[in-house]
Each structure stands twice: as structure tokens, then as C-alpha cells.
Design a protein around this motif. Structure first.
Motif, PDB file in Angstrom:
ATOM      1  N   SER A 469       0.853  -1.188   0.000  1.00  0.00           N
ATOM      2  CA  SER A 469       0.000   0.000   0.000  1.00  0.00           C
ATOM      3  C   SER A 469       0.884   1.232   0.000  1.00  0.00           C
ATOM      4  O   SER A 469       2.038   1.201   0.430  1.00  0.00           O
ATOM      5  CB  SER A 469      -0.922   0.019   1.231  1.00  0.00           C
ATOM      6  N   THR A 471       0.021   5.419   0.860  1.00  0.00           N
ATOM      7  CA  THR A 471      -1.054   6.327   1.257  1.00  0.00           C
ATOM      8  C   THR A 471      -0.484   7.695   1.588  1.00  0.00           C
ATOM      9  O   THR A 471       0.534   7.799   2.289  1.00  0.00           O
ATOM     10  CB  THR A 471      -1.795   5.780   2.497  1.00  0.00           C
ATOM     11  N   ALA A 489      -8.530   9.469   2.342  1.00  0.00           N
ATOM     12  CA  ALA A 489      -9.754   8.961   1.712  1.00  0.00           C
ATOM     13  C   ALA A 489      -9.935   7.496   2.064  1.00  0.00           C
ATOM     14  O   ALA A 489      -8.954   6.751   2.224  1.00  0.00           O
ATOM     15  CB  ALA A 489      -9.667   9.135   0.200  1.00  0.00           C
ATOM     16  N   CYS A 490     -11.171   7.081   2.205  1.00  0.00           N
ATOM     17  CA  CYS A 490     -11.438   5.673   2.537  1.00  0.00           C
ATOM     18  C   CYS A 490     -10.869   4.738   1.475  1.00  0.00           C
ATOM     19  O   CYS A 490     -10.442   3.622   1.789  1.00  0.00           O
ATOM     20  CB  CYS A 490     -12.950   5.451   2.669  1.00  0.00           C
ATOM     21  N   THR A 491     -10.872   5.190   0.244  1.00  0.00           N
ATOM     22  CA  THR A 491     -10.354   4.331  -0.827  1.00  0.00           C
ATOM     23  C   THR A 491      -8.851   4.102  -0.710  1.00  0.00           C
ATOM     24  O   THR A 491      -8.315   3.168  -1.304  1.00  0.00           O
ATOM     25  CB  THR A 491     -10.673   4.968  -2.182  1.00  0.00           C
ATOM     26  N   ASP A 492      -8.139   4.973   0.061  1.00  0.00           N
ATOM     27  CA  ASP A 492      -6.691   4.823   0.233  1.00  0.00           C
ATOM     28  C   ASP A 492      -6.327   4.015   1.475  1.00  0.00           C
ATOM     29  O   ASP A 492      -5.138   3.805   1.740  1.00  0.00           O
ATOM     30  CB  ASP A 492      -6.027   6.206   0.339  1.00  0.00           C
ATOM     31  N   SER A 495      -6.616  -2.552   3.513  1.00  0.00           N
ATOM     32  CA  SER A 495      -7.539  -3.430   4.238  1.00  0.00           C
ATOM     33  C   SER A 495      -6.905  -3.985   5.507  1.00  0.00           C
ATOM     34  O   SER A 495      -7.606  -4.241   6.492  1.00  0.00           O
ATOM     35  CB  SER A 495      -7.976  -4.583   3.320  1.00  0.00           C
ATOM     36  N   ARG A 499     -11.058  -0.569   8.636  1.00  0.00           N
ATOM     37  CA  ARG A 499     -12.115  -0.170   7.707  1.00  0.00           C
ATOM     38  C   ARG A 499     -12.694   1.164   8.165  1.00  0.00           C
ATOM     39  O   ARG A 499     -12.507   1.589   9.306  1.00  0.00           O
ATOM     40  CB  ARG A 499     -13.209  -1.228   7.648  1.00  0.00           C
ATOM     41  N   CYS A 500     -13.361   1.797   7.248  1.00  0.00           N
ATOM     42  CA  CYS A 500     -13.933   3.111   7.535  1.00  0.00           C
ATOM     43  C   CYS A 500     -15.275   2.967   8.255  1.00  0.00           C
ATOM     44  O   CYS A 500     -15.977   1.957   8.118  1.00  0.00           O
ATOM     45  CB  CYS A 500     -14.145   3.898   6.248  1.00  0.00           C
ATOM     46  N   SER A 505     -16.498   8.881   3.763  1.00  0.00           N
ATOM     47  CA  SER A 505     -15.647   8.919   2.571  1.00  0.00           C
ATOM     48  C   SER A 505     -14.249   9.413   2.907  1.00  0.00           C
ATOM     49  O   SER A 505     -13.286   9.141   2.188  1.00  0.00           O
ATOM     50  CB  SER A 505     -16.270   9.830   1.506  1.00  0.00           C
TER      51      SER A 505
END
Length: 717
Positions: A469, A471, A489-492, A495, A499-500, A505
Motif C-alpha cells: 500500500s 497512502t 480517503a477511505c479508498t486509500d 484493508s 475499515r472506515c 468517505s
């Protein structure tokens, strides 16, 4: 009388020659160690001086200024010191250790770093220093042969933008560490070693003092004056000391190079660092023989009073409990400092240093009383003849029993304080695994906020084998305290890091690397931040966190990519343990030096005890012979001699370590509000092995007992 004294020393029969050789050998070992100690102090001072040349202070002068920035980088847990320089004119100073200031795109590297660059793939290390390799940094700029150092050139505008950039007009003449601090550290270390050496030399020159007293008393009875006796004794002792000192110089120069390679401070010395100044050489060459002569003079005080003073001996006055007062006063000062610590460093030094010196002097002053108390306790509970005889002899003259082991007490106290303080500081600063990359997380923190990070950088990072990863953490506008938390951002969010929160977001995450790792787990739920994705993109980036599989190759490739992308880093992108390892390694270097003091002092203590035992056996041949004739087995006499030496040594070791750890605890409470953490087991192992070795040295002298005692020795002379 000088010629007569030399004749007595050399041609005084087998006993005199043997005594001369033993004293010379003991003085040779002691003076060799004394020279090694003085050279070691000079070597440590040379290391610190060259370390200062890496961190010059800003200065102004007539010469063109040199832009200078010193930063730290890491490779597999090893620190790399990077110096960036840029000359602003032809008269700008040249960095120490290189023939000329490197220009833009040029660099010099230390021998150890050049070897590392040659052994590692370029994308892991070499690409951090692109350009032309001009050659090797000389020893004048290196603290050790193992130092990893690079001196890189740049333009004045480039170097001026680097962290801690400064303009200097002179290099290598400004100490980076306060001289008083260095002198204090080196003084404590040198004192811990020098005192046992001097005790050893003094014990050696007093060998067979009682036998010589009888001979000199006979000379007094036939008309010799006290002055003549003193001159003969001084010549006899000085002759052996001069021969031993000459051999000691030879031993020092023969073993200097191997000794320089031993990492006493955590890193080896250059052989040239183990040097002796003119004053050092004169101090040993003249001081040791003079000290031997003075010791001989002191041992003849009864003969100077009266020639019958040797035979009219009485039991010395027993030491009194008032000898404990100095040590107790030192402890009281440390107790006082817990509640009334001065605010300034000078005031703290004025409190702590005298207190520790008072305890050290108090322990030596109280040593005879402690020996006497221990002997009386042993006599009270003794149930065998050997223990009773040994206890009575120690109680009869505790000063003599303590004299040979006083160096052990002082050295063990000093090292116990040092090891206790270092262990506690390292423990309270958190675990410091050397070069640990287990977590596999690489973090770079920007000193100045970066508006954005190009997508190509993340593409390059994620293309590295082992990277899981990458970030970018942005500034959190809702947090007033800088560095407490950031937003992503949650997408960054990887896992593996959690988790968010539902519906989020943008989330808040800790800024600190240690807090990030403590909080991150697949089950972690990160709180939502009151921001939109558009708001997030407008926030500056404060750090980049890259997760890897923990492999060294992945970690170092990530470092290299980040350093190339952001060349103005203050400390190179780091992994868990980098900072802590650097700090802990420095302290462990001093701890290792303290362990050297323990080993050397115990070895010297064993030698002093051995010489003392040999001298005592020689002087007590007739009493031991009479005991043998009265039916005492040789094994009982051996136990007497062993107990006379072992009991004070073990008691002194226990008291010194206990007082040292107590003093360390009081110092830590007063200075840092820490509670003492017990030293690691290896400290106790070193002490136990050293004491056992001392006992072994004492045991090696016991076979002499049977050879020098017998019916022929019991005759009245």
C-alpha cells in the motif's frame, strides 16, 4: 647508597631476584594497562572531535561562506550521515577529510559506505547519490572505520533549501559537544579504570614488605640512618618499577592495533587514535617509578620511627563506624535533589557530580570498616578452623585485607551507576530493535506542507515488489495540535489497517507512525472526518506511509524512491526502530565501555589479590610452617588463605553494586522521574564470571603454600 641499593635489588640472593622479577612483571602489566587507558581516553576524545566536524556551527568571516547541511539516512537499520555542501566562492573552506569541495552532481563516500554501495543493488542504495564518485572520505572526518558518511555537492540555492542549512567560514574547529560534558564522561570512565591499575601497581611494589622491613631494621641496628634506609628502599623499588614500565611500553605498542579494533564504545577506533601524548608518556614513565618509591617509603614508616618498631608490633586500631559518613552524605544529597532539583544544567551538575564523588570516596573510606564487620560476622558463625582463622586475621588488620580490592569496589560502583542509568533510559524510551523492519512500514514526514503528491510517485511505489500500500496523509483542519492526526480517503485505506466508519468517505488516522501501528488492524474502525473528497484534495500532504511485506529489499527501494522524489528530507524515510536504534546504540556503546571497565577492573583486582596473596604467604612462611608442625593439614591452610581473599572481595562486590544501583535510582528519580530498571542479565553474568576468574587467579597461587612451608622454615632465624 644508590649503588648499594641496586646491589641489594639484583644480587640479594634468589629471594631478592625473584621479588624483583615479580614486581617488574606486575608493574609491566599495570603500566601497560595504564597506557592503554590513557590512549583509550585519547581515542574517545578523537572520535568526539571528528564527530563535531560533521556538525559545524554557523560562522562568519573573511572567507567565502560554504553552505552546509548535515542529515541522517538509514539503510537496514544502519545510520548514514549525509553532508550536503556548496561553495559560494574560491575561498570557501573545504570539508574535513576530502581534497576539494564537491560540485553539483559529485560526492565523496567513506570506505565503509563505498563497500556497501558496491555490495547492494543501485535501486536500494546507490541511486540516492546520483552523479560522479570523486573518491574516498579520509579518516580525519570519520569517527570510526565503520562510519557510513557521504559528502555530496550541490548548488548554493539547492543546499540553502535543505533542513538545518547554514553558512560556515571554518570547518572542524568548533566542538559540537560541550567540553565539560565530554570531560565528565571521560573522567568517570578513566577513573573507573585508573584506580584499579594504581592499586595493582602499589600492591606489587609492596611485595614482601614485612621481610624487607626486617632487613632494613637490622641495617638500622648496625648504624644506618633513616635517610639511608629510605634511599635504599626507594632505589630497590624504583629499579623494579623502571624495568617493568619499560616492558609495559613494549606491551602497549605490541597490542595497540588489535586493541583499537575492539568496539569499546560500540564502534572500533582507528589505530592512530590510540595515541599517547608527551604528557601521557612522561606521566607513566616517571610517575610509576616515583609511585613505587613512595609506596616503599610508606611501607617503612615503622623502621623510620625506630629499628625496634618492626618487632614491637601491635594490633592496629579497629576502624570506626564514622567512616560511613561521607557515603551517607552523598546519598542524602541525591535524596535532597529529588524534591529540589535545580533548573539549570550547571546547577544540576553542581548537585549530582559532588554527590556521586562523595559516595565513591565514602565507599573507599568505609571499606576497612565494612571488611572488619564482615570478618566479625564470619568469626561469629564460623564452625571450622579455616573460617575462624581467616576471620580473626581479617578482623585484626582489615585495612590490609581491603587494600587490594578497593579498586574493584570503586569500579563496580561506577559501572553499576552507568549501566543502571543507561538500561532505564533505553527501556523508558521504548523498545529499540536494531535495524528492525518487521513492521515493514516506511514513513516520510514533510517538514513543510506539500500541496500534492504526483500520481506517478504512487504508481512507482506500488510497482515495487513487496509494496502492499501507499497512502498520502493530509493535514486535518479540525485538529488544532499539529501532528496529532491526519485525514485520508477511505479508498486509500489498506484493508490490513482496518475499515472506515459506515457512510464515511474521509477518515481521521493518527499521524505518528507508532500510534498508526498500534491502532491499525483489520478490525479497527476509523472515525469519519467532516470533509468531502473535494475538500480533501485541497489539503496539503503532511506524510506518506508505505506498507511493505517487511523485506529489506522492498523497504530500501521505497526509501530510495521517496528520497529521490523529495530530496530535501530531514531524516530519510524511516521504519520502526530507526530512531530508537540510533539512540539506543549510542547508549549501548557507553554501556559496553562500562562493561569493559568491569572486566578490566576485576582482572586487575584478581592480579592484585594474587600478588597480595603471594606476598602474604612469603611473609607468613614461619607461622604457617608452625601450624603444619602442630598438625594442621595443608588443605586447611589453603582454605584460610582463600577465605582471607575471597570474603572481602565478594562482600565488596555486593556492597558496591547495591550502592551503585541505589545511586542510579536516586539520580533517575531526581533528574528524569524514572524508576530504576534492573540491568540485563548479561551485566550480572559479566560480574559473576569476573569474580569467578578472580577466585581462579587466587587459587592458582595456593600450591605455593606447600612449597614454602615446612620444618626448615619453622626455625627461629
Amino acid at each position: 647508597m644508590i649503588r648499594f641499593g641496586l646491589r641489594l635489588a639484583v644480587a640479594g640472593g634468589r629471594e631478592a631476584l625473584t621479588r624483583l622479577l615479580v614486581i617488574a612483571a606486575a608493574v609491566a602489566v599495570g603500566s601497560g594497562l595504564l597506557l592503554t587507558t590513557l590512549a583509550g581516553v585519547n581515542a574517545v576524545n578523537a572520535q568526539l572531535t571528528r564527530y563535531a566536524s560533521m556538525y559545524p556551527n554557523a560562522s562568519a568571516g573573511d572567507a567565502d561562506p560554504l553552505w552546509w547541511s548535515t542529515r541522517q539516512d538509514y539503510f537496514q537499520g544502519k545510520q548514514i550521515i549525509r553532508i550536503d555542501v556548496a561553495a559560494t566562492g574560491p575561498t570557501a573552506p573545504t570539508p574535513v577529510g576530502v581534497p576539494a569541495t564537491p560540485g553539483p552532481g559529485e560526492y565523496y563516500a567513506s570506505p565503509a559506505l563505498r563497500a556497501l554501495l558496491a555490495a547492494q543493488p543501485a535501486d536500494q542504495l546507490g541511486d540516492r547519490y546520483p552523479g560522479r564518485d570523486l573518491g574516498t572520505v579520509g579518516p580525519a572526518a570519520l569517527t570510526s572505520p565503520d562510519t557510513l558518511l557521504v559528502v555530496a555537492g550541490g548548488t548554493p540555492d539547492e543546499v540553502a533549501k535543505l533542513p538545518a542549512a547554514k553558512q560556515v567560514t571554518s570547518v572542524g574547529d568548533t566542538p559540537a559537544i560541550p567540553e565539560t560534558t565530554v570531560n565528565l564522561i571521560l573522567g568517570v570512565i578513566a577513573g573507573g579504570l585508573l584506580f584499579p591499575v594504581l592499586i595493582f601497581i602499589g600492591t606489587a611494589t609492596r611485595l614482601s614488605a614485612a621481610r624487607r622491613e626486617q632487613r632494613f631494621a637490622a641495617m638500622r641496628l648496625v648504624g644506618a640512618t633513616p635517610r639511608q634506609i629510605s634511599l635504599v628502599a626507594a632505589v630497590e623499588a624504583a629499579a623494579a618499577a623502571v624495568a617493568g614500565t619499560a616492558v609495559g611500553f613494549g606491551l602497549f605498542y605490541a597490542f595497540r592495533d588489535p586493541l583499537a579494533g575492539i568496539p569499546f564504545t560500540g564502534m572500533p577506533f582507528f589505530p592512530s587514535d590510540m595515541s599517547l601524548g608527551v604528557l601521557d608518556a612522561l606521566l607513566v614513565a616517571l610517575g610509576v617509578p616515583v609511585g613505587a618509591a613512595v609506596a616503599a617509603q610508606v611501607s617503612l614508616r615503622r623502621v623510620r620511627i625506630s629499628p625496634l618498631g618492626v618487632t614491637r608490633r601491635v594490633t592496629p586500631r579497629a576502624p570506626r563506624a564514622y567512616r560511613l559518613i561521607p557515603a551517607l552524605l552523598g546519598l542524602a544529597v541525591l535524596f535532597f535533589a529529588i524534591g529540589f532539583k535545580p533548573e539549570t544544567s550547571d546547577g544540576q551538575t553542581a548537585i549530582f557530580l559532588p554527590a556521586l564523588l562523595l559516595i565513591m570516596a565514602g565507599l573507599v573510606f568505609a571499606g576497612p570498616w565494612l571488611t572488619m564487620v564482615g570478618a566479625r560476622i564470619l568469626a561469629r558463625y564460623a564452625n571450622r578452623p579455616a573460617a575462624l582463622i581467616a576471620a580473626r586475621r581479617l578482623a585484626d588488620n582489615p585495612k590490609a585485607g581491603f587494600r587490594a580490592i578497593s579498586g574493584i569496589m570503586l569500579a563496580l560502583f561506577v559501572t553499576s551507576v552507568a549501566v543502571g542509568v543507561i538500561t532505564t533510559i533505553v527501556t523508558n524510551r521504548g523498545p529499540a530493535p536494531t535495524g528492525s523492519t518487521d513492521a515493514g512500514t516506511v514513513t516520510t514526514v514533510f517538514d513543510e506542507k506539500t500541496p500534492s503528491v504526483p500520481d506517478t510517485l504512487f504508481t512507482e511505489l506500488r510497482a515495487i515488489t513487496g509494496v502492499r500500500s501507499a497512502t498520502a496523509i493530509r493535514e486535518n483542519p479540525e485538529v488544532t495540535t499539529a501532528g496529532e492526526a491526519g485525514v485520508i480517503a477511505c479508498t486509500d485505506l489498506p484493508s490490513a489497517y482496518g475499515r472506515c466508519a459506515e457512510g464515511a468517505s474521509v477518515i481521521e488516522v493518527p499521524m505518528g507512525l507508532s500510534r498508526w501501528q498500534e491502532s491499525a488492524s483489520p478490525a479497527t474502525v476509523w472515525p469519519a472526518a467532516p470533509l468531502t473528497l473535494d475538500d480533501l484534495q485541497r489539503l496539503p500532504v503532511v506524510s506518506i506511509v508505505v506498507g511493505t511485506d517487511g523485506s529489506a529489499s522492498a523497504v530500501e527501494r521505497v526509501r530510495t524512491v521517496l528520497e529521490i522524489a523529495y530530496p530535501t528530507f530531514w531524516v530519510g524515510p524511516n521504519v520502526p526502530g530507526d530512531f530508537e536504534s540510533d539512540f539506543a546504540d549510542t547508549l549501548r556503546g557507553w554501556e559496553q565501555l562500562a562493561n569493559v571497565v568491569i572486566i578490566a577492573s576485576l582482572a586487575l583486582g584478581g592480579c592484585s589479590l594474587a600478588v597480595s596473596v603471594i606476598g602474604g604467604l612469603t611473609e607468613r612462611r614461619r607461622p604457617f610452617s608452625l601450624l603444619r608442625l602442630s598438625g594442621a593439614p595443608v588443605r586447611v591452610l589453603r582454605r584460610v588463605v582463600a577465605l582471607e581473599s575471597a570474603i572481602p572481595m565478594l562482600a565488596v562486590a555486593a556492597v558496591a553494586i547495591g550502592m551503585g544501583l541505589l545511586a542510579a535510582h536516586l539520580f533517575l528519580r531526581a533528574q528524569m522521574d524514572y524508576r530504576l530498571i534492573a540491568p540485563e542479565p548479561r551485566f550480572y553474568v559479566i560480574v559473576v564470571v569476573g569474580l569467578v576468574t578472580c577466585l581462579g587467579v587466587i587459587a592458582s597461587t595456593l600450591p605455593l603454600l606447600e612449597r614454602i612451608t615446612g620444618p626448615e622454615t619453622a626455625r627461629s632465624e
